[in-house]
Design an enzyme around this catalytic site. Structure first.
Site, PDB file in Angstrom:
ATOM      1  N   ILE A   1       0.829  -1.227   0.000  1.00 17.25           N
ATOM      2  CA  ILE A   1       0.000   0.000   0.000  1.00 17.25           C
ATOM      3  C   ILE A   1       0.852   1.261   0.000  1.00 17.25           C
ATOM      4  O   ILE A   1       0.417   2.306  -0.500  1.00 17.25           O
ATOM      5  CB  ILE A   1      -0.966  -0.021   1.211  1.00 17.25           C
ATOM      6  CG1 ILE A   1      -2.132   0.945   1.007  1.00 17.25           C
ATOM      7  CG2 ILE A   1      -0.233   0.269   2.521  1.00 17.25           C
ATOM      8  CD1 ILE A   1      -3.267   0.762   2.002  1.00 17.25           C
TER       9      ILE A   1
ATOM     10  N   GLY B   1       3.701  -4.403  11.094  1.00 17.63           N
ATOM     11  CA  GLY B   1       2.750  -4.605   9.990  1.00 17.63           C
ATOM     12  C   GLY B   1       2.670  -3.431   9.037  1.00 17.63           C
ATOM     13  O   GLY B   1       3.670  -2.782   8.726  1.00 17.63           O
ATOM     14  N   VAL B   2       1.440  -3.161   8.579  1.00 15.58           N
ATOM     15  CA  VAL B   2       1.289  -2.067   7.613  1.00 15.58           C
ATOM     16  C   VAL B   2       1.612  -0.721   8.257  1.00 15.58           C
ATOM     17  O   VAL B   2       2.130   0.198   7.607  1.00 15.58           O
ATOM     18  CB  VAL B   2      -0.135  -2.085   7.000  1.00 15.58           C
ATOM     19  CG1 VAL B   2      -1.199  -1.659   8.005  1.00 15.58           C
ATOM     20  CG2 VAL B   2      -0.195  -1.217   5.753  1.00 15.58           C
ATOM     21  N   ASP B   3       1.379  -0.609   9.565  1.00 14.51           N
ATOM     22  CA  ASP B   3       1.717   0.618  10.305  1.00 14.51           C
ATOM     23  C   ASP B   3       3.221   0.901  10.184  1.00 14.51           C
ATOM     24  O   ASP B   3       3.667   2.007   9.867  1.00 14.51           O
ATOM     25  CB  ASP B   3       1.318   0.412  11.771  1.00 14.51           C
ATOM     26  CG  ASP B   3       1.300   1.689  12.584  1.00 14.51           C
ATOM     27  OD1 ASP B   3       1.127   1.612  13.811  1.00 14.51           O
ATOM     28  OD2 ASP B   3       1.458   2.781  11.990  1.00 14.51           O
TER      29      ASP B   3
ATOM     30  N   THR C   1      -6.925  -7.529  10.534  1.00 13.31           N
ATOM     31  CA  THR C   1      -6.801  -8.970  10.207  1.00 13.31           C
ATOM     32  C   THR C   1      -5.397  -9.519  10.422  1.00 13.31           C
ATOM     33  O   THR C   1      -5.152 -10.698  10.162  1.00 13.31           O
ATOM     34  CB  THR C   1      -7.195  -9.222   8.734  1.00 13.31           C
ATOM     35  OG1 THR C   1      -6.229  -8.579   7.875  1.00 13.31           O
ATOM     36  CG2 THR C   1      -8.588  -8.724   8.441  1.00 13.31           C
ATOM     37  N   GLY C   2      -4.483  -8.676  10.860  1.00 12.22           N
ATOM     38  CA  GLY C   2      -3.118  -9.156  11.126  1.00 12.22           C
ATOM     39  C   GLY C   2      -2.895  -9.337  12.611  1.00 12.22           C
ATOM     40  O   GLY C   2      -3.504 -10.200  13.250  1.00 12.22           O
TER      41      GLY C   2
ATOM     42  N   TYR D   1      -4.056  -7.831  15.017  1.00 14.30           N
ATOM     43  CA  TYR D   1      -5.265  -7.722  15.863  1.00 14.30           C
ATOM     44  C   TYR D   1      -6.186  -8.940  15.758  1.00 14.30           C
ATOM     45  O   TYR D   1      -7.196  -9.016  16.438  1.00 14.30           O
ATOM     46  CB  TYR D   1      -6.011  -6.420  15.549  1.00 14.30           C
ATOM     47  CG  TYR D   1      -5.416  -5.185  16.208  1.00 14.30           C
ATOM     48  CD1 TYR D   1      -4.265  -5.259  16.993  1.00 14.30           C
ATOM     49  CD2 TYR D   1      -5.997  -3.941  16.041  1.00 14.30           C
ATOM     50  CE1 TYR D   1      -3.724  -4.135  17.594  1.00 14.30           C
ATOM     51  CE2 TYR D   1      -5.475  -2.802  16.636  1.00 14.30           C
ATOM     52  CZ  TYR D   1      -4.329  -2.908  17.417  1.00 14.30           C
ATOM     53  OH  TYR D   1      -3.792  -1.784  18.014  1.00 14.30           O
TER      54      TYR D   1
HETATM   55  N1  APR Z   1       0.656  -3.083   2.350  1.00  7.18           N
HETATM   56  C1  APR Z   1      -0.606  -3.576   2.439  1.00  7.18           C
HETATM   57  N2  APR Z   1      -1.020  -4.402   3.424  1.00  7.18           N
HETATM   58  C2  APR Z   1      -0.104  -4.749   4.356  1.00  7.18           C
HETATM   59  C3  APR Z   1       1.229  -4.272   4.348  1.00  7.18           C
HETATM   60  C4  APR Z   1       1.593  -3.397   3.283  1.00  7.18           C
HETATM   61  N3  APR Z   1       2.830  -2.891   3.182  1.00  7.18           N
HETATM   62  N4  APR Z   1       1.883  -4.803   5.425  1.00  7.18           N
HETATM   63  C5  APR Z   1       1.001  -5.582   6.068  1.00  7.18           C
HETATM   64  N5  APR Z   1      -0.196  -5.566   5.428  1.00  7.18           N
HETATM   65  C6  APR Z   1      -1.435  -6.272   5.758  1.00  7.18           C
HETATM   66  C7  APR Z   1      -1.317  -7.495   6.625  1.00  7.18           C
HETATM   67  O1  APR Z   1      -0.893  -8.616   5.868  1.00  7.18           O
HETATM   68  C8  APR Z   1      -2.770  -7.630   7.082  1.00  7.18           C
HETATM   69  O2  APR Z   1      -3.534  -8.272   6.077  1.00  7.18           O
HETATM   70  O3  APR Z   1      -2.250  -5.390   6.514  1.00  7.18           O
HETATM   71  C9  APR Z   1      -3.237  -6.169   7.184  1.00  7.18           C
HETATM   72  C10 APR Z   1      -3.375  -5.632   8.606  1.00  7.18           C
HETATM   73  O4  APR Z   1      -2.409  -6.257   9.436  1.00  7.18           O
HETATM   74  P1  APR Z   1      -1.579  -5.415  10.542  1.00  7.18           P
HETATM   75  O5  APR Z   1      -0.656  -4.504   9.856  1.00  7.18           O
HETATM   76  O6  APR Z   1      -1.033  -6.417  11.513  1.00  7.18           O
HETATM   77  O7  APR Z   1      -2.704  -4.512  11.253  1.00  7.18           O
HETATM   78  P2  APR Z   1      -3.797  -4.903  12.363  1.00  7.18           P
HETATM   79  O8  APR Z   1      -4.160  -6.341  12.346  1.00  7.18           O
HETATM   80  O9  APR Z   1      -4.890  -3.875  12.165  1.00  7.18           O
HETATM   81  O10 APR Z   1      -3.023  -4.618  13.733  1.00  7.18           O
HETATM   82  C11 APR Z   1      -2.694  -3.285  14.050  1.00  7.18           C
HETATM   83  O11 APR Z   1      -0.433  -3.879  14.503  1.00  7.18           O
HETATM   84  O12 APR Z   1       1.453  -3.033  13.551  1.00  7.18           O
HETATM   85  C12 APR Z   1       0.643  -2.936  14.642  1.00  7.18           C
HETATM   86  O13 APR Z   1       0.834  -0.632  15.288  1.00  7.18           O
HETATM   87  C13 APR Z   1      -0.041  -1.591  14.722  1.00  7.18           C
HETATM   88  O14 APR Z   1      -0.816  -1.997  16.930  1.00  7.18           O
HETATM   89  C14 APR Z   1      -1.213  -1.931  15.581  1.00  7.18           C
HETATM   90  C15 APR Z   1      -1.605  -3.323  15.100  1.00  7.18           C
END
Ligand code: APR
Length: 169
Positions: free
Chosen positions: A9, A30-32, A116-117, A119
């Site tokens: 993304i 993760g995506v954050d 979905t990651g 969390y």
């Molecule tokens: N581009 C698109 N999607 C991504 C990317 C990327 N670069 N990196 C990870 N993802 C996807 C993951 O594979 C998953 O399907 O984003 C989705 C959400 O996963 P997470 O990033 O783990 O987010 P979430 O489950 O909402 O958890 C949020 O995780 O990183 C920490 O600070 C964040 O505490 C918060 C928690």
């Protein structure tokens, strides 16, 4: 129009990308982590002034070094089995992100699969919620992208897109 794509993304040249953040808005994994890495340190500095974000709400910032003009950070619910308001909180995260985008004249927006990651939200119901809320806003954007990080996630989103044709908030 709603579309499903696979990829990173942070590389999308859209008006806004949505970050699946934590309540601090100061970055994480993760995506954050990917979004903060690509946007550069100014994103964290800017967000420090926002005072955090409760679950289900959204905040907007510039995109800084990202190709996207804006980052809309939202906080999805942590999955605790589905009996603690998680579905409504996830709907709110999508809805408030889209409303904030409209307030800022955003015409193209990309979402990751929020919650979905790390969390732990089950993918199929999360995708169904995402598509259902996107359907409610579809006519007010040029493009709403569900940006999936793998083909297996994209397949789930494509299936939800075929099954869910109408808005359901
Ligand atoms: N581009 C698109 N999607 C991504 C990317 C990327 N670069 N990196 C990870 N993802 C996807 C993951 O594979 C998953 O399907 O984003 C989705 C959400 O996963 P997470 O990033 O783990 O987010 P979430 O489950 O909402 O958890 C949020 O995780 O990183 C920490 O600070 C964040 O505490 C918060 C928690």
């Amino acid at each position: 129009m709603i579309e499903v794509c696979t990829g990173d993304i942070t590389r999308l040249d859209v008006d806004a990308i949505v970050n699946a953040a934590n309540p601090s808005l100061l970055g994480g994994g993760g995506v954050d982590g990917a979004i903060h890495q690509a946007a550069g340190p100014q994103l964290r500095e800017f967000n420090r002034g926002l005072g955090g974000c409760p679950t289900g709400e959204a905040r907007i910032s510039p995109g800084f070094r990202l190709p996207a003009r804006h980052v809309i950070s939202t906080v999805g619910p942590v999955w605790h089995g589905g009996e603690q308001g998680e579905p409504d909180l996830l709907k709110n995260a999508y809805r408030h992100s889209l409303e904030l985008a409209l307030d800022n004249r955003v015409r193209s927006i990309a979402f990751p699969a929020i919650s979905t990651g790390v969390y732990g939200y089950p993918l199929v119901p999360a995708a169904e919620i995402a598509i259902s809320v996107m359907r409610c806003f579809e006519s007010r954007f040029d493009l709403i992208l569900a940006c999936c990080f793998s083909q297996s996630v994209a397949d789930v989103y494509e299936d939800a897109l075929e099954r869910i044709a109408d808005c359901s908030e």
